[in-house]
Design a protein around this motif. Structure first.
Motif, mmCIF file in Angstrom:
data_model
loop_
_atom_site.group_PDB
_atom_site.id
_atom_site.type_symbol
_atom_site.label_atom_id
_atom_site.label_comp_id
_atom_site.label_asym_id
_atom_site.label_seq_id
_atom_site.Cartn_x
_atom_site.Cartn_y
_atom_site.Cartn_z
ATOM 1 N N ALA A 1 4.597 -5.976 -0.973
ATOM 2 C CA ALA A 1 3.147 -6.180 -1.059
ATOM 3 C C ALA A 1 2.427 -4.842 -1.183
ATOM 4 O O ALA A 1 1.476 -4.693 -1.967
ATOM 5 N N ARG A 2 2.897 -3.853 -0.434
ATOM 6 C CA ARG A 2 2.281 -2.519 -0.485
ATOM 7 C C ARG A 2 2.473 -1.869 -1.859
ATOM 8 O O ARG A 2 1.555 -1.261 -2.408
ATOM 9 N N ARG A 3 3.667 -2.011 -2.429
ATOM 10 C CA ARG A 3 3.917 -1.435 -3.749
ATOM 11 C C ARG A 3 3.062 -2.108 -4.822
ATOM 12 O O ARG A 3 2.520 -1.434 -5.709
ATOM 13 N N HIS A 4 2.925 -3.420 -4.742
ATOM 14 C CA HIS A 4 2.083 -4.121 -5.716
ATOM 15 C C HIS A 4 0.629 -3.654 -5.605
ATOM 16 O O HIS A 4 -0.058 -3.493 -6.629
ATOM 17 N N LEU A 5 0.172 -3.432 -4.388
ATOM 18 C CA LEU A 5 -1.198 -2.969 -4.199
ATOM 19 C C LEU A 5 -1.370 -1.562 -4.755
ATOM 20 O O LEU A 5 -2.392 -1.252 -5.395
ATOM 21 N N GLU A 6 -0.400 -0.711 -4.548
ATOM 22 C CA GLU A 6 -0.458 0.648 -5.100
ATOM 23 C C GLU A 6 -0.445 0.615 -6.626
ATOM 24 O O GLU A 6 -1.171 1.381 -7.283
ATOM 25 N N ASN A 7 0.366 -0.263 -7.194
ATOM 26 C CA ASN A 7 0.394 -0.408 -8.657
ATOM 27 C C ASN A 7 -0.966 -0.853 -9.185
ATOM 28 O O ASN A 7 -1.446 -0.355 -10.217
ATOM 29 N N ALA A 8 -1.578 -1.793 -8.471
ATOM 30 C CA ALA A 8 -2.889 -2.298 -8.891
ATOM 31 C C ALA A 8 -3.932 -1.185 -8.874
ATOM 32 O O ALA A 8 -4.766 -1.074 -9.785
ATOM 33 N N ALA A 9 -3.865 -0.331 -7.849
ATOM 34 C CA ALA A 9 -4.836 0.762 -7.742
ATOM 35 C C ALA A 9 -4.726 1.707 -8.932
ATOM 36 O O ALA A 9 -5.745 2.176 -9.469
ATOM 37 N N GLN A 10 -3.511 1.981 -9.377
ATOM 38 C CA GLN A 10 -3.321 2.855 -10.537
ATOM 39 C C GLN A 10 -3.816 2.184 -11.819
ATOM 40 O O GLN A 10 -4.466 2.809 -12.653
ATOM 41 N N LEU A 11 -3.523 0.899 -11.964
ATOM 42 C CA LEU A 11 -3.906 0.173 -13.178
ATOM 43 C C LEU A 11 -5.416 0.013 -13.282
ATOM 44 O O LEU A 11 -5.974 0.004 -14.391
#
Length: 231
Positions: free
Chosen positions: A13-23
């Protein structure tokens, strides 16, 4: 029976959130992928909650395993445990010599911040709305995805997910309850913790003498039992 396999869903969940922040720093197609990452983050958090309850092997958990929609899963868990989607603040104190909690500040205090069923359903649906092919009507009208709306909604969801993932403690399960002797006939009474935490009181009745009682939490947080008609 072997114990259930444990997956690192909170880290996912944390990695997906970090990916979203970059995108979300990009434009156009990147924003759409950000919505997908936020959906995946929500799903991972709820599946982590389900994984915690899986240890009970209850019928509610078995039913929840059959669904992929996070709102549906969390709703089934809430039927099983009313505290499943409630944020909880906990304190840990040492036991004093008299058996009660030690006075003074606790040696640990933290909040288990959780997503509610209603929030999950709305956020998951909101992000899903940006992941579909534009309809023919929308294409004919030249109506593109409103990037400003997408960014605003994604920022709102991201902030809440980040708050949950920063919880000092998580996946707390409160089981059992308070045990009393019926003041009228001395039969054993057990009151669940959930209504006491949610409402500050719980109704019960003695299966031996049928007397109705209400258990309340006093100002110090200690439970006391009184007749239901006097509460």
């Amino acid at each position: 029976m072997s114990p259930p396999i444990s997956f690192p869903l909170r880290e996912q969940a944390r990695r997906h959130l970090e990916n979203a922040a970059q995108l979300l720093k990009g434009e156009s197609q990147q924003l759409i992928y950000a919505c997908l990452e936020l959906r995946l983050s929500i799903e991972a958090l709820i599946y982590e909650t389900l994984q915690t309850y899986a240890k009970t092997l209850s019928p509610a958990v078995a039913t929840a395993y059959q669904h992929w929609q996070p709102g549906k899963v969390l709703g089934l868990l809430r039927e099983h445990d009313p505290l499943a989607d409630r944020s909880l603040r906990v304190q840990a104190r040492r036991v004093a010599d008299d058996g009660g909690p030690e006075q003074g500040p606790p040696f640990f205090e933290g909040t288990d911040s959780r997503l509610t069923v209603e929030w999950v359903e709305k956020a998951h649906r909101s992000m899903s709305s940006f992941l579909h092919q534009r309809t023919i009507s929308q294409l004919e009208k030249g109506k593109p995805i409103d990037e400003a709306v997408l960014r605003t909604e994604a920022a709102r969801i991201s902030a809440r997910l980040a708050e949950v993932l920063k919880s000092e403690v998580y996946n707390i399960r409160i089981t059992g309850g308070f045990e009393f002797s019926c003041p009228r006939c001395t039969a054993a009474l057990t009151v669940d913790m959930s209504p006491l935490i949610l409402n500050g009181f719980a109704d019960t009745s003695c299966i031996s003498c049928s007397t109705a009682w209400k258990v309340e939490l006093d100002k110090a947080g200690e439970p006391r039992i009184v007749p239901a008609d006097l509460a």
